[in-house]
Design a protein around this motif. Structure first.
Motif, PDB file in Angstrom:
ATOM      1  N   LYS A  73      -5.881  -7.410   4.476  1.00  0.00           N
ATOM      2  CA  LYS A  73      -4.573  -6.784   4.686  1.00  0.00           C
ATOM      3  C   LYS A  73      -3.446  -7.776   4.444  1.00  0.00           C
ATOM      4  O   LYS A  73      -2.470  -7.467   3.747  1.00  0.00           O
ATOM      5  CB  LYS A  73      -4.487  -6.220   6.107  1.00  0.00           C
TER       6      LYS A  73
ATOM      7  N   SER B  79      -3.249  -8.512   0.759  1.00  0.00           N
ATOM      8  CA  SER B  79      -2.683  -7.375   0.029  1.00  0.00           C
ATOM      9  C   SER B  79      -1.168  -7.341   0.122  1.00  0.00           C
ATOM     10  O   SER B  79      -0.467  -7.095  -0.877  1.00  0.00           O
ATOM     11  CB  SER B  79      -3.279  -6.072   0.563  1.00  0.00           C
ATOM     12  N   VAL B  80      -0.650  -7.586   1.307  1.00  0.00           N
ATOM     13  CA  VAL B  80       0.802  -7.618   1.487  1.00  0.00           C
ATOM     14  C   VAL B  80       1.410  -8.753   0.688  1.00  0.00           C
ATOM     15  O   VAL B  80       2.445  -8.589   0.024  1.00  0.00           O
ATOM     16  CB  VAL B  80       1.152  -7.748   2.984  1.00  0.00           C
TER      17      VAL B  80
ATOM     18  N   SER C  38       1.442  -7.827  -3.048  1.00  0.00           N
ATOM     19  CA  SER C  38       2.429  -6.787  -3.368  1.00  0.00           C
ATOM     20  C   SER C  38       3.860  -7.307  -3.313  1.00  0.00           C
ATOM     21  O   SER C  38       4.733  -6.818  -4.032  1.00  0.00           O
ATOM     22  CB  SER C  38       2.269  -5.597  -2.420  1.00  0.00           C
ATOM     23  N   VAL C  39       4.093  -8.325  -2.491  1.00  0.00           N
ATOM     24  CA  VAL C  39       5.446  -8.873  -2.338  1.00  0.00           C
ATOM     25  C   VAL C  39       5.738  -9.945  -3.380  1.00  0.00           C
ATOM     26  O   VAL C  39       6.857 -10.033  -3.906  1.00  0.00           O
ATOM     27  CB  VAL C  39       5.643  -9.441  -0.913  1.00  0.00           C
TER      28      VAL C  39
ATOM     29  N   THR D 148       5.255  -1.251  -7.842  1.00  0.00           N
ATOM     30  CA  THR D 148       4.275  -1.400  -6.770  1.00  0.00           C
ATOM     31  C   THR D 148       4.543  -0.369  -5.688  1.00  0.00           C
ATOM     32  O   THR D 148       5.666  -0.248  -5.188  1.00  0.00           O
ATOM     33  CB  THR D 148       4.350  -2.798  -6.135  1.00  0.00           C
ATOM     34  N   GLY D 149       3.507   0.376  -5.310  1.00  0.00           N
ATOM     35  CA  GLY D 149       3.622   1.316  -4.212  1.00  0.00           C
ATOM     36  C   GLY D 149       3.359   0.646  -2.876  1.00  0.00           C
ATOM     37  O   GLY D 149       3.323  -0.583  -2.766  1.00  0.00           O
ATOM     38  N   SER D 150       3.128   1.455  -1.866  1.00  0.00           N
ATOM     39  CA  SER D 150       2.898   0.942  -0.520  1.00  0.00           C
ATOM     40  C   SER D 150       1.424   1.061  -0.146  1.00  0.00           C
ATOM     41  O   SER D 150       0.641   1.729  -0.820  1.00  0.00           O
ATOM     42  CB  SER D 150       3.745   1.722   0.492  1.00  0.00           C
ATOM     43  N   ASN D 151       1.070   0.389   0.933  1.00  0.00           N
ATOM     44  CA  ASN D 151      -0.265   0.508   1.524  1.00  0.00           C
ATOM     45  C   ASN D 151      -1.374   0.138   0.536  1.00  0.00           C
ATOM     46  O   ASN D 151      -2.358   0.859   0.373  1.00  0.00           O
ATOM     47  CB  ASN D 151      -0.488   1.933   2.051  1.00  0.00           C
TER      48      ASN D 151
ATOM     49  N   SER E 295       0.669   4.020  -4.673  1.00  0.00           N
ATOM     50  CA  SER E 295       0.464   3.792  -3.242  1.00  0.00           C
ATOM     51  C   SER E 295      -0.977   4.089  -2.835  1.00  0.00           C
ATOM     52  O   SER E 295      -1.681   4.867  -3.488  1.00  0.00           O
ATOM     53  CB  SER E 295       1.414   4.675  -2.424  1.00  0.00           C
ATOM     54  N   SER E 296      -1.397   3.442  -1.750  1.00  0.00           N
ATOM     55  CA  SER E 296      -2.719   3.681  -1.143  1.00  0.00           C
ATOM     56  C   SER E 296      -3.853   3.467  -2.142  1.00  0.00           C
ATOM     57  O   SER E 296      -4.797   4.249  -2.230  1.00  0.00           O
ATOM     58  CB  SER E 296      -2.792   5.089  -0.541  1.00  0.00           C
TER      59      SER E 296
ATOM     60  N   ASP F 183      -1.490   6.811  -7.408  1.00  0.00           N
ATOM     61  CA  ASP F 183      -1.770   6.869  -5.972  1.00  0.00           C
ATOM     62  C   ASP F 183      -3.215   7.237  -5.659  1.00  0.00           C
ATOM     63  O   ASP F 183      -3.830   8.066  -6.342  1.00  0.00           O
ATOM     64  CB  ASP F 183      -0.858   7.902  -5.296  1.00  0.00           C
TER      65      ASP F 183
END
Length: 221
Positions: free
Chosen positions: A25, A28-29, A32-33, A40-43, A64-65, A92
């Motif tokens: 996790k 992954s953050v 993505s940042v 880039t989507g979220s999660n 996302s996801s 997604d």
């Protein structure tokens, strides 16, 4: 007379698994940042062992996801040769399982809810080999084509989807069986098996029934 002893069910998750998920996790953050993706989507869930280069990130769009599991390799190159610079689009809720390879010279697009099982290959080009005076690794790549896998498809364990030229499209909600070799397009709601790949079954929307053989292909996740 022997009596088997029924062991109680584990009430808690293995602490090492919890730790591994936490590391993934955080990674992954961070990806993505800090990676300069085209979008880039979220999660996102990207395993730390996934092979993903910051250098080629501008050629990738992620929804996302999305889940990218251990040792998957997402690769592209020659970013300047594309009109918008984007070579790989993963929409997604796609799942890229362990040891998959996605390699794009031109463009590969995975639409929403595509599942790619372990050890699968998706590649829109090939290696040139015709010059027998040179090692194959020195001959470069073929021009290739483009690949679009429409929403809801399931790509089985060890399957290979390779486009030598033109556009290869897998219609929505199609299944590619384990170890199949797909080099051409198939319509929606297809069950695709074999090497070379062939159409084993297909859903007919007009009649509302499946047409073709009744055997279910073995598709591992």
């Amino acid at each position: 007379m022997s009596h088997s002893v029924r062991k109680p069910r584990a009430r808690f998750e293995d602490p090492l698994n919890v730790c591994s998920r936490a590391i993934t996790k955080v990674y992954s953050v961070w990806v993505s940042v800090t990676y300069p993706f085209a979008c880039t989507g979220s999660n996102l869930f990207i395993h730390p062992t996934a092979v993903l280069s910051r250098r080629i990130a501008p050629g990738i769009k992620l929804g996302s996801s999305i889940i990218v599991r251990n040792n998957a390799w997402i690769n592209t190159f020659d970013l300047d040769e594309s009109d918008d610079g984007v070579k790989i689009i993963i929409d997604d809720h796609c799942v890229i399982n362990g040891q998959c390879v996605i390699s794009a010279k031109n463009k590969i697009h995975l639409e929403q809810h595509v599942m790619v099982s372990a050890c699968a290959l998706i590649m829109d080009h090939n290696h040139a080999y015709e010059d027998i005076g040179l090692p194959i690794q020195a001959q470069g790549l073929t021009p290739g084509g483009t690949i679009r896998i429409e929403q809801g498809c399931w790509i089985g364990h060890g399957a290979a989807i390779v486009c030598g030229q033109g556009e290869l499209v897998l219609g929505r909600n199609s299944v590619v069986a384990a170890n199949a070799l797909v080099t051409r397009s198939f319509p929606p709601y297809s069950v695709i098996v074999g090497n070379p790949a062939r159409l084993a079954r297909q859903f007919d929307p007009e009649s509302g029934i499946w047409v073709g053989g009744a055997t279910r292909p073995v598709v591992s996740s």
